[in-house]
Design a protein around this motif. Structure first.
Motif, mmCIF file in Angstrom:
data_model
loop_
_atom_site.group_PDB
_atom_site.id
_atom_site.type_symbol
_atom_site.label_atom_id
_atom_site.label_comp_id
_atom_site.label_asym_id
_atom_site.label_seq_id
_atom_site.Cartn_x
_atom_site.Cartn_y
_atom_site.Cartn_z
ATOM 1 N N HIS A 162 9.173 -4.049 0.356
ATOM 2 C CA HIS A 162 10.075 -5.126 0.457
ATOM 3 C C HIS A 162 11.451 -4.744 -0.873
ATOM 4 N N PRO A 163 12.772 -5.495 -0.111
ATOM 5 C CA PRO A 163 13.333 -5.868 -0.996
ATOM 6 C C PRO A 163 13.351 -6.293 -2.622
ATOM 7 N N THR A 193 0.793 -6.454 -4.408
ATOM 8 C CA THR A 193 1.940 -5.122 -5.616
ATOM 9 C C THR A 193 1.739 -4.476 -6.162
ATOM 10 N N TYR A 194 2.494 -3.537 -6.358
ATOM 11 C CA TYR A 194 2.357 -2.608 -7.684
ATOM 12 C C TYR A 194 2.884 -2.540 -8.850
ATOM 13 N N ALA A 237 8.548 -1.275 -6.853
ATOM 14 C CA ALA A 237 7.120 -0.202 -6.578
ATOM 15 C C ALA A 237 6.335 -0.445 -5.349
ATOM 16 N N GLY A 238 7.005 -1.313 -4.591
ATOM 17 C CA GLY A 238 6.029 -0.955 -2.917
ATOM 18 C C GLY A 238 4.743 -2.534 -3.507
#
Length: 114
Positions: free
Chosen positions: A73-74, A98-99, A78-79
């Motif tokens: 995701h923008p 999320t990371y 870290a995605g």
């Protein structure tokens, strides 16, 4: 409540190579969403599948033998990750996290990868 577009994309990716793909597709088509809760850094979607639905043939707690899904995701450097939890052969909970950072408000910008 229906599956979100993001949840549907995740399911499509997670089950594509599974030997029990048809059973999983059938369960997904019969799924009732009991709750979708946002934790700030992720989302938990709790499911109920009809007890008359076909059960997965082997007991699994989570679909860890699938190719893992990774989300980009923008707004997330870290995605994000995904875990699909099962209970007694049925879909139970989809966990996305999320990371690092907060869960983005605009889920349409997520891309799902293996």
């Amino acid at each position: 409540m229906n599956l979100s577009p993001l949840e549907q994309k995740i399911f499509d990716l997670l089950i594509q190579e599974d030997p029990e793909k048809e059973i999983l597709k059938s369960q997904i088509s019969q799924v009732e969403i009991l709750e979708r809760s946002y934790s700030g850094v992720g989302v938990f979607t709790k499911f109920k599948v009809s007890e008359s639905a076909e059960k997965l043939g082997k007991e699994r707690v989570k679909l860890e033998d699938f190719p893992g899904a990774y989300l980009t995701h923008p707004a997330l450097e870290a995605g994000a990750g995904v875990i699909l939890w099962l209970n007694s052969g049925f879909l139970d909970t989809l966990e996305c996290f999320t990371y690092g950072g907060d869960w983005p408000a605009n889920e349409q910008l997520f891309t799902v990868h293996t």
